[in-house]
Design an enzyme around this catalytic site. Structure first.
Site, PDB file in Angstrom:
ATOM      1  N   LYS A  22       0.837  -1.213   0.000  1.00 20.45           N
ATOM      2  CA  LYS A  22       0.000   0.000   0.000  1.00 20.45           C
ATOM      3  C   LYS A  22       0.869   1.259   0.000  1.00 20.45           C
ATOM      4  O   LYS A  22       0.644   2.180  -0.787  1.00 20.45           O
ATOM      5  CB  LYS A  22      -0.907   0.003   1.243  1.00 20.45           C
ATOM      6  CG  LYS A  22      -1.587   1.335   1.498  1.00 20.45           C
ATOM      7  CD  LYS A  22      -2.495   1.310   2.702  1.00 20.45           C
ATOM      8  CE  LYS A  22      -1.857   1.625   4.019  1.00 20.45           C
ATOM      9  NZ  LYS A  22      -1.521   3.042   4.260  1.00 20.45           N
ATOM     10  N   ASN A  23       1.856   1.288   0.905  1.00 18.02           N
ATOM     11  CA  ASN A  23       2.598   2.534   1.078  1.00 18.02           C
ATOM     12  C   ASN A  23       3.627   2.787  -0.024  1.00 18.02           C
ATOM     13  O   ASN A  23       4.255   3.840  -0.051  1.00 18.02           O
ATOM     14  CB  ASN A  23       3.223   2.584   2.475  1.00 18.02           C
ATOM     15  CG  ASN A  23       2.139   2.701   3.532  1.00 18.02           C
ATOM     16  OD1 ASN A  23       0.980   3.016   3.216  1.00 18.02           O
ATOM     17  ND2 ASN A  23       2.486   2.443   4.780  1.00 18.02           N
ATOM     18  N   ARG A  92      -4.797  10.917   4.171  1.00 19.19           N
ATOM     19  CA  ARG A  92      -3.853  12.017   4.236  1.00 19.19           C
ATOM     20  C   ARG A  92      -2.620  11.810   3.354  1.00 19.19           C
ATOM     21  O   ARG A  92      -1.898  12.760   3.049  1.00 19.19           O
ATOM     22  CB  ARG A  92      -3.482  12.378   5.686  1.00 19.19           C
ATOM     23  CG  ARG A  92      -2.834  11.365   6.480  1.00 19.19           C
ATOM     24  CD  ARG A  92      -2.603  11.788   7.911  1.00 19.19           C
ATOM     25  NE  ARG A  92      -2.036  13.115   8.138  1.00 19.19           N
ATOM     26  CZ  ARG A  92      -0.840  13.502   7.784  1.00 19.19           C
ATOM     27  NH1 ARG A  92      -0.058  12.690   7.102  1.00 19.19           N
ATOM     28  NH2 ARG A  92      -0.408  14.702   8.096  1.00 19.19           N
ATOM     29  N   ASP A 116      -5.318  12.998  12.463  1.00 14.26           N
ATOM     30  CA  ASP A 116      -6.160  11.829  12.244  1.00 14.26           C
ATOM     31  C   ASP A 116      -6.109  10.927  13.462  1.00 14.26           C
ATOM     32  O   ASP A 116      -5.682  11.348  14.538  1.00 14.26           O
ATOM     33  CB  ASP A 116      -5.774  11.093  10.946  1.00 14.26           C
ATOM     34  CG  ASP A 116      -4.439  10.394  11.046  1.00 14.26           C
ATOM     35  OD1 ASP A 116      -3.794  10.462  12.118  1.00 14.26           O
ATOM     36  OD2 ASP A 116      -4.038   9.761  10.064  1.00 14.26           O
ATOM     37  N   ASP A 305       3.711   0.399  12.290  1.00 10.66           N
ATOM     38  CA  ASP A 305       2.472  -0.190  11.773  1.00 10.66           C
ATOM     39  C   ASP A 305       2.364  -1.686  12.078  1.00 10.66           C
ATOM     40  O   ASP A 305       1.396  -2.333  11.670  1.00 10.66           O
ATOM     41  CB  ASP A 305       2.355   0.053  10.261  1.00 10.66           C
ATOM     42  CG  ASP A 305       2.163   1.519   9.948  1.00 10.66           C
ATOM     43  OD1 ASP A 305       1.757   2.271  10.846  1.00 10.66           O
ATOM     44  OD2 ASP A 305       2.446   1.923   8.801  1.00 10.66           O
TER      45      ASP A 305
HETATM   46  N1  EPU Z   1       5.865  14.494  11.104  1.00 13.11           N
HETATM   47  C1  EPU Z   1       5.938  15.829  11.520  1.00 13.11           C
HETATM   48  N2  EPU Z   1       6.024  16.799  10.570  1.00 13.11           N
HETATM   49  C2  EPU Z   1       6.037  16.505   9.236  1.00 13.11           C
HETATM   50  C3  EPU Z   1       5.971  15.152   8.815  1.00 13.11           C
HETATM   51  C4  EPU Z   1       5.887  14.159   9.778  1.00 13.11           C
HETATM   52  O1  EPU Z   1       5.930  16.110  12.724  1.00 13.11           O
HETATM   53  O2  EPU Z   1       6.110  17.436   8.421  1.00 13.11           O
HETATM   54  C5  EPU Z   1       5.783  13.433  12.128  1.00 13.11           C
HETATM   55  C6  EPU Z   1       4.438  12.678  12.039  1.00 13.11           C
HETATM   56  O3  EPU Z   1       3.415  13.384  12.721  1.00 13.11           O
HETATM   57  C7  EPU Z   1       4.785  11.370  12.690  1.00 13.11           C
HETATM   58  C8  EPU Z   1       6.265  11.146  12.284  1.00 13.11           C
HETATM   59  O4  EPU Z   1       6.749  12.432  11.881  1.00 13.11           O
HETATM   60  O5  EPU Z   1       4.714  11.515  14.084  1.00 13.11           O
HETATM   61  C9  EPU Z   1       6.479  10.168  11.149  1.00 13.11           C
HETATM   62  O6  EPU Z   1       5.675  10.535  10.052  1.00 13.11           O
HETATM   63  P1  EPU Z   1       6.023  10.158   8.538  1.00 13.11           P
HETATM   64  O7  EPU Z   1       6.018  11.427   7.758  1.00 13.11           O
HETATM   65  O8  EPU Z   1       7.253   9.309   8.506  1.00 13.11           O
HETATM   66  O9  EPU Z   1       4.770   9.256   8.145  1.00 13.11           O
HETATM   67  P2  EPU Z   1       3.779   9.407   6.921  1.00 13.11           P
HETATM   68  O10 EPU Z   1       4.527   9.618   5.666  1.00 13.11           O
HETATM   69  O11 EPU Z   1       2.691  10.357   7.262  1.00 13.11           O
HETATM   70  C10 EPU Z   1       3.859   6.854   6.339  1.00 13.11           C
HETATM   71  C11 EPU Z   1       2.873   5.722   6.194  1.00 13.11           C
HETATM   72  C12 EPU Z   1       2.316   5.338   7.545  1.00 13.11           C
HETATM   73  C13 EPU Z   1       3.479   4.937   8.446  1.00 13.11           C
HETATM   74  C14 EPU Z   1       4.529   6.072   8.507  1.00 13.11           C
HETATM   75  C15 EPU Z   1       5.765   5.687   9.292  1.00 13.11           C
HETATM   76  C16 EPU Z   1       1.935   6.035   4.021  1.00 13.11           C
HETATM   77  C17 EPU Z   1       0.737   6.330   3.193  1.00 13.11           C
HETATM   78  N3  EPU Z   1       1.782   6.116   5.328  1.00 13.11           N
HETATM   79  O12 EPU Z   1       3.138   7.947   6.904  1.00 13.11           O
HETATM   80  O13 EPU Z   1       1.485   4.205   7.319  1.00 13.11           O
HETATM   81  O14 EPU Z   1       3.007   4.667   9.732  1.00 13.11           O
HETATM   82  O15 EPU Z   1       4.939   6.427   7.175  1.00 13.11           O
HETATM   83  O16 EPU Z   1       6.394   4.579   8.742  1.00 13.11           O
HETATM   84  O17 EPU Z   1       2.991   5.713   3.492  1.00 13.11           O
HETATM   85  C18 EPU Z   1      -0.322   2.732   7.620  1.00 13.11           C
HETATM   86  O18 EPU Z   1       0.021   2.176   6.559  1.00 13.11           O
HETATM   87  O19 EPU Z   1      -1.191   2.220   8.399  1.00 13.11           O
HETATM   88  C19 EPU Z   1       0.315   3.997   7.999  1.00 13.11           C
HETATM   89  C20 EPU Z   1      -0.173   4.818   8.924  1.00 13.11           C
END
Ligand code: EPU
Length: 416
Positions: A22-23, A92, A116, A305
């Site tokens: 998915k990711n 998101r 979220d 996850d």
């Molecule tokens: N964060 C910030 N500021 C930012 C960006 C991120 O504070 O500008 C924080 C987030 O709030 C979080 C942490 O940094 O606390 C990590 O966030 P990250 O940006 O790495 O995650 P993401 O890109 O929003 C993706 C996956 C998530 C997975 C995370 C971590 C996708 C669509 N989503 O989210 O997947 O948990 O990376 O590996 O790729 C899931 O599949 O169930 C899922 C939630």
């Protein structure tokens, strides 16, 4: 309300093949925006988030068609540079269109996702990186409006934390920027390496994928390609945990065990027998798991996850485990639902103290998010009686036919 009803007590056994990640696929669908023409992705899972991303791409003017596990995306020369709130709110990950729309159209209007079920989840690292590349942003009535004058310009961007989404947004923007972009403290997730593989096939010049420093030399244009999505390590890991929690014997095929090293090591710590080879892994669960401590971290650490599924397993361990969540501030919301099933878990800041109980008892619970929903189903597989997991549509976001695939391993499970 969609529900998955599980009757516990069956040891799962057999083989399950994982689908595409998915990711990875969500971002690879977005990267198509960088090149007009017909793209084709294969090994695409039929999950709700892919459907939602299809709607996001259609809103920008693309034509999208899914046939079996293949997804064709036809990207027009002129895009509508907008992702509206009704789509962004539902998923998101839509925020990752920001970089490609700016690069292709010189402007982007993307609704600010807000928080979220996992917490606040801000996006300031995405926007500040793009600002360093020359973009300007203003927030108007909840919509983030980005503009660039001319072309994005390559520069060195140091992320405060290896954010998956920020790394991807910057990578996608940098592919068509002028000059060299260096992303320091980049995320090292396998899904990012796969996105880089796709971008490279499209003609991008990128080095350092899978390391903390990614260098992108911008090109003038990219071409559409066919790309096969890597296997979903989280789906594979979840079925392995389903085997483990039932004391069963489950083989997962079509996966890359090297993407689950830490998670498999932790399963061994709980008394599971783990074997793996090229493209497969096998987990045999113990009668009762032994406790173990763990902390979630960016790859190659223990994946956040996989944390709720692991807490489900540890909730029936023969002692106390401490699980530390380092990525999300609200990930433990499902613990109250596990407690309804008899789990004994206390939350102290970002730590869960999980005191293993000798049995769980089935009851109605609600899935708060994708992974916690899967974890509650797993707990139901171990519990006495029937567990009804409501709001099961959360699970559909990330798992294709979760109930059907568990049933193929012998679980007594029904979807309604
Ligand atoms: N964060 C910030 N500021 C930012 C960006 C991120 O504070 O500008 C924080 C987030 O709030 C979080 C942490 O940094 O606390 C990590 O966030 P990250 O940006 O790495 O995650 P993401 O890109 O929003 C993706 C996956 C998530 C997975 C995370 C971590 C996708 C669509 N989503 O989210 O997947 O948990 O990376 O590996 O790729 C899931 O599949 O169930 C899922 C939630």
């Amino acid at each position: 309300m969609s529900t998955i009803a599980v009757e516990g007590g069956t040891r799962l056994s057999g083989t399950v093949r994982v689908l595409g990640a998915k990711n990875a696929v969500l971002k690879e669908m977005v990267s198509a925006l960088l090149a007009p023409g017909r793209h084709c992705l294969s090994n695409v899972p039929s999950i709700l988030d892919v459907e939602l991303m299809c709607s996001v791409l259609e809103h920008t003017g693309c034509r999208v068609e899914q046939t079996g596990d293949e997804l064709a995306i036809v990207v027009p020369e002129a895009l509508n540079p907008e992702a509206p709130i009704d789509l962004v709110r539902q998923m998101r990950a839509s925020i990752v269109v920001l970089g490609p729309l700016l690069a292709r159209c010189g402007e982007a209007r993307v609704a600010l996702p807000g928080g979220d079920d996992l917490g606040a989840r801000p996006i300031e690292w995405h926007t500040s990186g793009l600002e360093q590349m020359g973009a300007g942003f203003e927030l108007v009535h909840g919509e983030l409006i980005g503009r660039i004058d001319g072309r994005l310009k390559g520069t060195e961007i140091e992320l405060p934390f290896p954010s998956v989404g920020a790394t991807e947004n910057l990578l996608l923007a940098a592919a068509l920027a002028e000059g060299e972009t260096v992303i320091v403290n980049a995320a090292r997730e396998p899904e990012i390496k796969d996105l880089i593989a796709q971008l490279t096939e499209m003609g991008a010049s990128i080095s350092g994928g899978g390391t903390s420093i990614i260098t992108v030399l911008g090109v003038d244009e990219l071409r559409p390609v066919e790309h096969k999505v890597i296997p979903d390590r989280l789906e594979g890991g979840t079925y392995a945990l389903a085997g483990a929690i039932t004391g069963g014997d489950v083989t997962v095929t079509g996966c890359y065990p090297e993407h689950l090293r830490m998670e498999l090591r932790k399963l061994e710590d709980t008394g599971c027998e783990v074997e793996h080879g090229d493209g497969w892994l096998r987990v045999r669960g113990p009668e009762r798991p032994t406790p173990t401590d763990l902390a979630t971290l960016p790859f190659p650490g223990f994946h956040t996850d996989m944390h709720p599924q692991m807490v489900a397993l540890l909730s029936v361990a023969s002692g106390t485990s401490v699980v530390t969540e380092n990525l999300y501030d609200a990930r433990f919301r499902y613990v109250g639902e596990l407690a309804r099933m008899g789990a004994d878990i206390t939350i102290e800041a970002q730590h869960a103290i999980v005191r293993g109980v000798d049995h769980l008892s089935g009851c109605p619970v609600l899935a708060p998010d994708i992974r916690a929903g899967a974890a509650l189903v797993l707990a139901g597989l171990r519990a006495e009686g029937v567990t009804e997991v409501g709001d099961a549509s959360h699970i559909d976001r990330g798992y294709e036919d979760f109930a059907g695939r568990l049933a193929s391993l012998g679980a007594s499970v029904e979807r309604s």
